[in-house]
Design a protein around this motif. Structure first.
Motif, PDB file in Angstrom:
ATOM      1  N   ALA A  90     -16.730 -21.908  55.072  1.00  0.00           N
ATOM      2  CA  ALA A  90     -15.751 -21.674  54.252  1.00  0.00           C
ATOM      3  C   ALA A  90     -16.459 -21.149  52.606  1.00  0.00           C
ATOM      4  O   ALA A  90     -15.846 -20.433  52.010  1.00  0.00           O
ATOM      5  N   GLY A  91     -17.593 -21.999  52.413  1.00  0.00           N
ATOM      6  CA  GLY A  91     -18.318 -21.587  50.942  1.00  0.00           C
ATOM      7  C   GLY A  91     -18.751 -19.866  51.117  1.00  0.00           C
ATOM      8  O   GLY A  91     -18.711 -19.269  50.084  1.00  0.00           O
ATOM      9  N   ALA A 116     -18.356 -11.187  39.806  1.00  0.00           N
ATOM     10  CA  ALA A 116     -18.204 -12.777  40.309  1.00  0.00           C
ATOM     11  C   ALA A 116     -18.389 -13.140  41.707  1.00  0.00           C
ATOM     12  O   ALA A 116     -18.756 -14.215  41.764  1.00  0.00           O
ATOM     13  N   ALA A 117     -18.428 -12.320  42.672  1.00  0.00           N
ATOM     14  CA  ALA A 117     -18.794 -12.920  43.889  1.00  0.00           C
ATOM     15  C   ALA A 117     -20.416 -13.099  43.868  1.00  0.00           C
ATOM     16  O   ALA A 117     -20.836 -13.924  44.335  1.00  0.00           O
ATOM     17  N   GLY A 118     -21.025 -12.157  43.239  1.00  0.00           N
ATOM     18  CA  GLY A 118     -22.576 -12.350  43.190  1.00  0.00           C
ATOM     19  C   GLY A 118     -23.021 -13.640  42.514  1.00  0.00           C
ATOM     20  O   GLY A 118     -23.786 -14.278  42.756  1.00  0.00           O
ATOM     21  N   LEU A 119     -22.181 -13.835  41.200  1.00  0.00           N
ATOM     22  CA  LEU A 119     -22.640 -15.231  40.572  1.00  0.00           C
ATOM     23  C   LEU A 119     -22.290 -16.279  41.626  1.00  0.00           C
ATOM     24  O   LEU A 119     -23.185 -17.351  41.695  1.00  0.00           O
ATOM     25  N   ASP A 125     -25.359 -24.726  42.471  1.00  0.00           N
ATOM     26  CA  ASP A 125     -24.531 -26.002  42.911  1.00  0.00           C
ATOM     27  C   ASP A 125     -23.629 -25.414  43.967  1.00  0.00           C
ATOM     28  O   ASP A 125     -23.239 -26.239  44.726  1.00  0.00           O
ATOM     29  N   ALA A 126     -23.083 -24.097  43.915  1.00  0.00           N
ATOM     30  CA  ALA A 126     -22.080 -23.589  44.869  1.00  0.00           C
ATOM     31  C   ALA A 126     -22.853 -23.414  46.352  1.00  0.00           C
ATOM     32  O   ALA A 126     -22.329 -24.085  47.388  1.00  0.00           O
ATOM     33  N   ILE A 127     -24.199 -23.251  46.301  1.00  0.00           N
ATOM     34  CA  ILE A 127     -24.849 -23.251  47.744  1.00  0.00           C
ATOM     35  C   ILE A 127     -25.059 -24.683  48.151  1.00  0.00           C
ATOM     36  O   ILE A 127     -24.776 -24.703  49.223  1.00  0.00           O
ATOM     37  N   ARG A 128     -25.429 -25.652  47.313  1.00  0.00           N
ATOM     38  CA  ARG A 128     -25.590 -26.939  47.619  1.00  0.00           C
ATOM     39  C   ARG A 128     -24.138 -27.565  48.114  1.00  0.00           C
ATOM     40  O   ARG A 128     -24.490 -28.169  49.283  1.00  0.00           O
ATOM     41  N   ASN A 129     -23.413 -27.474  47.455  1.00  0.00           N
ATOM     42  CA  ASN A 129     -22.019 -28.099  47.834  1.00  0.00           C
ATOM     43  C   ASN A 129     -21.242 -27.535  48.963  1.00  0.00           C
ATOM     44  O   ASN A 129     -20.277 -27.900  49.379  1.00  0.00           O
ATOM     45  N   SER A 130     -21.894 -26.150  49.293  1.00  0.00           N
ATOM     46  CA  SER A 130     -21.261 -25.622  50.198  1.00  0.00           C
ATOM     47  C   SER A 130     -22.175 -25.667  51.711  1.00  0.00           C
ATOM     48  O   SER A 130     -21.793 -25.003  52.572  1.00  0.00           O
ATOM     49  N   ALA A 131     -22.875 -26.580  51.433  1.00  0.00           N
ATOM     50  CA  ALA A 131     -23.832 -26.691  52.773  1.00  0.00           C
ATOM     51  C   ALA A 131     -23.972 -28.079  53.296  1.00  0.00           C
ATOM     52  O   ALA A 131     -24.572 -28.771  53.892  1.00  0.00           O
ATOM     53  N   ILE A 322     -17.745 -31.572  40.882  1.00  0.00           N
ATOM     54  CA  ILE A 322     -16.435 -30.895  40.448  1.00  0.00           C
ATOM     55  C   ILE A 322     -16.513 -29.314  39.882  1.00  0.00           C
ATOM     56  O   ILE A 322     -15.552 -28.681  39.846  1.00  0.00           O
ATOM     57  N   VAL A 323     -17.468 -29.237  39.502  1.00  0.00           N
ATOM     58  CA  VAL A 323     -17.814 -27.761  38.837  1.00  0.00           C
ATOM     59  C   VAL A 323     -17.338 -26.694  40.160  1.00  0.00           C
ATOM     60  O   VAL A 323     -16.859 -25.654  39.803  1.00  0.00           O
ATOM     61  N   MET A 324     -17.320 -27.290  41.251  1.00  0.00           N
ATOM     62  CA  MET A 324     -16.772 -26.360  42.278  1.00  0.00           C
ATOM     63  C   MET A 324     -15.626 -25.772  42.136  1.00  0.00           C
ATOM     64  O   MET A 324     -14.984 -24.527  42.459  1.00  0.00           O
ATOM     65  N   MET A 325     -14.627 -26.706  41.629  1.00  0.00           N
ATOM     66  CA  MET A 325     -13.401 -26.236  41.154  1.00  0.00           C
ATOM     67  C   MET A 325     -13.183 -25.157  39.943  1.00  0.00           C
ATOM     68  O   MET A 325     -12.168 -24.221  39.948  1.00  0.00           O
ATOM     69  N   THR A 326     -14.024 -25.418  39.095  1.00  0.00           N
ATOM     70  CA  THR A 326     -14.332 -24.489  38.106  1.00  0.00           C
ATOM     71  C   THR A 326     -14.663 -22.929  38.604  1.00  0.00           C
ATOM     72  O   THR A 326     -14.188 -22.024  38.136  1.00  0.00           O
ATOM     73  N   LEU A 327     -15.636 -23.036  39.697  1.00  0.00           N
ATOM     74  CA  LEU A 327     -15.990 -21.777  39.873  1.00  0.00           C
ATOM     75  C   LEU A 327     -15.087 -21.133  40.827  1.00  0.00           C
ATOM     76  O   LEU A 327     -15.294 -19.955  41.002  1.00  0.00           O
TER      77      LEU A 327
END
Length: 488
Positions: A90-91, A116-119, A125-131, A322-327
């Motif tokens: 999903a991530g 945006a996709a590269g960021l 944090d996106a990596i960590r929370n998507s793993a 929660i930063v994932m929702m911002t991302l």
């Protein structure tokens, strides 16, 4: 509103670049999924029927949907890895979807979509929370899919498939995480404010109706964690800066000139970056036209997260993931912001500035001193703890801090600590305790100043004076002491 038919499809070069970015995102998330088990993952592995998971006190903190999907078909260790696999997929999908969301708002700009996709692909944090087996990666993918479906519906009001996708994803978001409710409320509010889109706001009614029983249970659940004002402030800064910091070379002079404590470095560097991101959104305010509905939806989604932290944080501790929702919306809004300006040098300068700022934040993030990875400590301890049998001499293994017992038990047995029935795992019924491999493992919630009797093991940072009166037998990974009660 822009005519979607005038937006060309992505170029071949953009498609190839997106494929490379997506593969990189997959590799980074798959690699991080090999980390040790986190306490949050251990806490989310729960036994019982769907009804038991529904009435469990954890429903006051997190909805049960993901636990139903992951826990019910599998047993414990398999659930953990299924949950992680789902998050990784999903991530990674969220990265590709973000490209198309951004590109639509940026009027077909491949560059904005790739930025945006590269960021998102390399955001730590996106990596960590998507793993991890947690809802954030799945929520992010569903959120991006929701925006894409909603944009398609705005461009083609007759699309039945887009309408169904909007309704389905709107239902899923608050069922995956309670922050999905304010996020979808914000989107519905934007649609309701315009006569042209007001009818579309009704598509969110099923989502609000279906989440209402969960809200009733959540509000009525006793014993929720109390809010922590300092943690809320850190979360607000993390959310508004997307957890990206200003370079230390910028933050340090500010700290020194204002006499701020070095202990507040996090707040300064994230606060400065949050202000910089706010400045990057100025093109929307400077536009010589009314913002499109697509732009307003992105801005409302990002703003709803900050508003929710400010409000819900007064009732319950809101954590940094929660930063994932911002991302899910802010990178797209930032990358598309220059296109609010008329074509010309101003737009080009803003595009370059936006890319440079985001790259600076990522570099500052990745070049900071790395955090100590304690996730493998339980596994390392279980492989080597018998080396200290002579020191332990048949006494207890004493674990610090609380909740370490369920993490260690899961790592040792590949079976979850059954929090549904609340039973102890020790033969004598002692609380927060389990018997394993010829020893009793028992928790010490805090250091009282009096040495316990046994092999003391700390799996997290310890307060000053911790272990006083005991003899250190291992310095790190994790630290251990030989403790004996003080003679009266």
């Amino acid at each position: 509103m822009d005519d979607a038919e005038t937006i060309p499809p992505p170029s071949l070069a953009a498609r190839l670049a997106l494929a490379a970015i997506t593969l990189a995102a997959l590799g980074l998330r798959a690699r991080d999924a090999l980390r040790g088990v986190s306490p949050e993952e251990a806490g989310d592995l729960r036994h019982g029927s769907a009804w038991k998971l529904w009435i469990d006190s954890e429903v006051g903190v997190n909805p049960p949907l993901l636990k139903w999907i992951v826990n019910l078909p599998f047993e414990c260790w398999d659930s953990l890895w299924f949950g992680r696999t789902l998050s990784v997929i999903a991530g990674t999908a969220a990265v590709a979807l973000t490209f198309f969301v951004t590109r639509r708002v940026a009027r077909g700009s491949d560059t904005a979509g790739l930025l945006a996709a590269g960021l998102l692909a390399v955001h730590a944090d996106a990596i960590r929370n998507s793993a991890e087996f947690r809802p954030y990666g799945v929520w992010q993918a569903v959120g991006a899919l929701h925006l894409l479906a909603l944009f398609h519906l705005l461009d083609d009001r007759a699309s039945v498939h887009a309408k169904r996708a909007v309704i389905a994803t709107a239902i899923l978001l608050p069922q995956l995480h309670y922050f999905g409710l304010p996020w979808t409320l914000a989107l519905a509010g934007v649609l309701a404010l315009s006569a042209d889109t007001r009818a579309l706001a009704k598509l969110y009614v099923p989502a609000f109706v279906l989440v209402s029983p969960l809200l009733a249970v959540s509000l009525a659940t006793p014993g929720l964690r109390r809010p922590d004002g300092h943690a809320v402030l850190h979360t607000i800064l993390g959310v508004t800066s997307m957890e990206l910091p200003s370079p230390a070379a910028v933050a340090a002079p500010v700290i020194d000139s204002f006499g701020i404590s070095r202990g507040e470095f996090y707040m300064v560097e994230h606060g400065l970056f949050a202000l910089t991101l706010a400045a990057l959104l100025l093109p929307y305010a400077m536009a010589e036209r009314r913002l499109t509905t697509h732009e307003r939806l992105l801005l409302a989604g990002a703003g709803s997260v900050l508003f929710s932290v400010l409000t819900l944080g007064q009732l319950h501790l809101v954590r940094s993931p929660i930063v994932m929702m911002t991302l899910t919306s802010l990178p797209a809004a930032l990358a598309a912001a220059p296109f609010a300006l008329a074509k010309g040098p101003g737009r080009d300068v803003m595009r370059i500035t936006t890319a440079a700022v985001l790259a600076t934040g990522l570099i500052a993030f990745w070049t900071r001193a790395p955090e100590v990875d304690r996730s493998h400590w339980p596994d390392a301890f279980l492989r080597t703890w018998h080396q200290h049998d002579d020191v332990r001499a048949g006494r207890d293994v004493i674990l610090y801090p609380q909740a370490t017992e369920m993490l260690l038990y899961l790592t040792a047995s590949h079976h979850a600590w059954d929090q549904v029935d609340g039973q102890s795992r020790c033969a004598d019924g002692t609380d927060h305790c389990f018997d394993w491999d010829g020893a009793r493992f028992v928790v010490m919630p805090k250091w009282t100043g009096t040495p316990p009797d046994g092999l003391l093991v700390a799996f997290s940072p310890t307060p000053k004076g911790f272990g006083a009166g005991c003899t250190v037998v291992q310095e790190d990974a994790p630290r251990m002491w030989d403790c004996h009660p003080t003679a009266p």
